[in-house]
Design an enzyme around this catalytic site. Structure first.
Site, PDB file in Angstrom:
ATOM      1  N   HIS A  10      79.307  78.487 -46.264  1.00  0.00           N
ATOM      2  CA  HIS A  10      80.790  79.257 -46.308  1.00  0.00           C
ATOM      3  C   HIS A  10      80.848  79.853 -47.637  1.00  0.00           C
ATOM      4  O   HIS A  10      81.053  80.849 -47.776  1.00  0.00           O
ATOM      5  CB  HIS A  10      81.419  78.848 -45.028  1.00  0.00           C
ATOM      6  CG  HIS A  10      81.796  78.890 -43.479  1.00  0.00           C
ATOM      7  ND1 HIS A  10      81.571  80.240 -42.895  1.00  0.00           N
ATOM      8  CD2 HIS A  10      81.808  77.645 -42.345  1.00  0.00           C
ATOM      9  CE1 HIS A  10      81.492  79.413 -41.479  1.00  0.00           C
ATOM     10  NE2 HIS A  10      80.996  78.253 -41.477  1.00  0.00           N
ATOM     11  N   GLU A  25      76.025  64.205 -36.728  1.00  0.00           N
ATOM     12  CA  GLU A  25      76.439  65.363 -37.564  1.00  0.00           C
ATOM     13  C   GLU A  25      76.049  66.163 -39.293  1.00  0.00           C
ATOM     14  O   GLU A  25      77.093  64.752 -40.014  1.00  0.00           O
ATOM     15  CB  GLU A  25      76.567  66.129 -37.158  1.00  0.00           C
ATOM     16  CG  GLU A  25      77.089  67.281 -37.829  1.00  0.00           C
ATOM     17  CD  GLU A  25      78.975  68.642 -37.824  1.00  0.00           C
ATOM     18  OE1 GLU A  25      78.996  70.021 -37.884  1.00  0.00           O
ATOM     19  OE2 GLU A  25      79.754  67.532 -37.731  1.00  0.00           O
ATOM     20  N   SER A  41      79.719  77.794 -33.756  1.00  0.00           N
ATOM     21  CA  SER A  41      79.594  75.397 -33.718  1.00  0.00           C
ATOM     22  C   SER A  41      80.235  75.268 -32.309  1.00  0.00           C
ATOM     23  O   SER A  41      78.995  73.834 -31.856  1.00  0.00           O
ATOM     24  CB  SER A  41      80.256  74.753 -34.548  1.00  0.00           C
ATOM     25  OG  SER A  41      79.524  75.171 -35.841  1.00  0.00           O
TER      26      SER A  41
END
Length: 596
Positions: free
Chosen positions: A313, A304, A125
């Site tokens: 994940h 975001e 990221s």
């Protein structure tokens, strides 16, 4: 600037013609009668051309406001899964994103870096965020700094917008010092230096910070991570209104100017796990819009959906879907504002995909969408409960209570008890069992290198359509509001360097000699016979005997000492100060050299 006037010989009654859309109502006789001296030279054709050229080179920016929405970890499969859920359970055939806003896709690769053997084919990221905030590629873990032994900062669209006098804001469901928000308003070599990121926010000029991450603003005594002090009072002293829950967020007036909302110790809980006290992403976003839109010069806002990535994940699809749907609802909030405002560009993309999600698995042409809404809580809440389970019956009860599966096989129970072999442990085993029953697969717990979607509304849509690179998001964002990324970068690079360094056993900080010297325009030579390195700048000369680290200054013995580690020569900052004559300062918190 005075209006340019032209005498036209064929104009009747001595009238002055209109130029560049400026209407002049006074006649020539009136102007001359007022005592204004008119120079024929000023009205030459060359002057006309010059004015036209100036106008053409500085067109008005297409948009006053820019909004960038990032779905962290949101690849094509994640969007598709959310759409399946929407059709099945929300009776909506399409997502908000599907309403004619899709314009193309973006590549996501980064660069090979100094700390790992990664090639950069699969980004993290930090590197992806640096690309779409500054327009530059870098290595994984870097927060808006360049690659190399001596990194240099890159200016972001937010930092360039601040120079324009625009308001700016960062909103996330992740920690506010996480990589994606950090790249817009801070600069560090390693994304893990989150205390430094929080400190840099204080002097960044950004008006609104909403997210989690309170731990990096408070001290260890307060169950935080700072060893210096609680910096929240410093924000308050600068006029930031603070909030820690939804009630606090609601209480911030639109006229606040500056606001700091820290709504979780670390990340904001998943949608599946939140209570009414925690604001959601659309609510934080709306408050940010209310505050930032007060600025007559416009604003830049980054939002975001950070926990799409975290669910990816962990391989928790039900949690992932809810986070993606929240981002989709946030997009509606943003586009509704943009349509009403009429002077706003919105662009949506992802930094990368996470988990390698596949919709269907094991050669079976099926997807059990009817199970997508069964999970009550995410793996994150379940983790502690599963760790305390003692027996197979305990596992069965936990799974039944959370997702309704009453028929776990012995094999499934054992997988959960043993864990999936990753750091997720039993929670990972639980997610593996659930994923198989939902008929979805994952390639692992990391990122993948697939292209990600791009959606847009407003003038920016034409600039980001088709096959683009993630760096084009920043370049197009800056262009659409008329921001100067080059100037923002120069300002930063005139002030800071981010070199590789080492700290010795006696707590002295040393820097790589060659790379830092070259960054400071110092000539470096190597003498194989004498085994010495010589550094020369103007009339200053330092010679280092690499066997011992002993240094001479212009031929005289020095108290400075060098150090060779793994074939690299390291020198103290004082050596570079002597050579350059500059007052260089080491900022240990931010791990950068300040060029005073």
């Amino acid at each position: 600037m005075y209006p340019l006037l032209i005498f036209e010989p064929y104009a009747s009654k001595g009238e002055i013609l209109i130029l560049e859309g400026i209407q002049l109502k006074k006649s020539l006789k009136q102007i001359m009668g007022s005592g204004l001296a008119v120079s024929l030279l000023a009205f030459s054709l060359a002057g006309v051309a010059s004015a036209a050229e100036t106008t053409a080179s500085t067109p008005a920016a297409p948009s006053k406001n820019l909004i960038v929405l990032i779905g962290d970890g949101m690849g094509p499969a994640e969007v598709t899964a959310a759409r399946y859920f929407s059709k099945k359970f929300l009776n909506k055939d399409r997502l908000e994103l599907d309403g004619g806003y899709y314009v193309g896709k973006a590549t996501t690769y980064s660069q090979a870096g100094p700390y790992t053997s990664e090639s950069g084919a699969v980004t993290d990221s930090a590197a992806a965020g640096t690309a779409f905030s500054t327009g530059n590629k870098t290595y994984n873990n870097a927060i808006s700094v360049s690659n190399g032994d001596v990194a240099k900062p890159f200016g972001s669209v937010v930092e360039a917008a601040i120079k324009q006098g625009k308001a700016t804001g960062l909103v996330t469901t992740d920690s506010i010092v996480g990589a994606t928000p950090a790249v817009w308003a801070s600069h560090v070599r390693q994304r893990g230096n989150q205390n430094a990121i929080a400190s840099q926010y204080l002097s960044s000029g950004v008006n609104v910070f909403f997210g989690g991450g309170k731990t990096n603003f408070i001290t260890k005594d307060e169950k935080g991570k700072r060893t210096d002090k609680n910096i929240i009072p410093d924000f308050e002293a600068k006029g930031y209104k603070t909030a820690y829950d939804k009630a606090g967020l609601d209480a911030i007036p639109a006229t606040a100017g500056n606001a700091l909302g820290l709504f979780a110790h670390n990340e904001i809980p998943y949608v599946l796990d939140r209570d009414y006290k925690t604001p959601n992403l659309p609510q934080m976003t709306q408050k940010a819009l209310d505050i930032l839109s007060q600025n007559k010069n416009g604003f830049v806002l980054m939002v975001e959906g950070g926990r799409i990535d975290h669910a990816g994940h962990a391989n928790d699809l039900p949690a992932n879907i809810q986070e993606t749907l929240e981002l989709d609802a946030t997009f509606k909030t943003l586009v509704d504002f943009a349509k009403k405002d009429g002077n706003t560009s919105v662009v949506v993309t992802a930094d990368h995909e996470t988990g390698g999600l596949s919709l269907a698995r094991d050669n079976v042409y099926e997807l059990n969408v009817d199970l997508f809404n069964k999970e009550k809580r995410s793996y994150e809440v379940l983790d502690g409960i599963l760790k305390n389970a003692q027996t197979a019956d305990d596992i069965r009860k936990i799974v039944t209570d959370n997702i309704g599966f009453t028929d776990l096989s012995d094999e499934e129970v054992q997988l959960i008890l043993k864990g999936d072999g990753s750091s997720y442990g039993r929670a990972g085993g639980y997610n593996a069992v659930v994923s198989k029953r939902l008929a979805v697969g994952w390639t692992g717990h990391g990122h993948t290198g697939v292209d990600v979607g791009v959606w847009a509304y407003g003038p920016i849509a034409e600039l980001v359509k088709g096959d683009i690179d993630n760096t084009d998001i920043a370049k197009s964002g800056a262009k659409v509001i008329g921001a100067d990324l080059t100037a923002a970068t120069k300002d930063l690079q005139d002030k800071y360097l981010y070199p590789l360094f080492k700290v010795t056993r006696d707590s002295k900080t040393l820097f790589t000699a060659r790379s830092l010297a070259e960054s400071l325009d110092i000539k470096v030579t190597w003498d194989e016979v004498s085994r010495t390195v010589t550094l020369i700048k103007d009339s200053q000369k330092l010679t280092v005997l690499v066997e011992t680290g002993a240094i001479t200054e212009n031929g005289a013995a020095s108290t400075l000492v060098g150090n060779v580690d793994n074939g690299k020569l390291y020198l103290p900052l004082e050596a570079f100060k002597k050579l350059t004559g500059k007052s260089l300062t080491w900022d240990s918190l931010n791990e950068r050299i300040v060029k005073n």
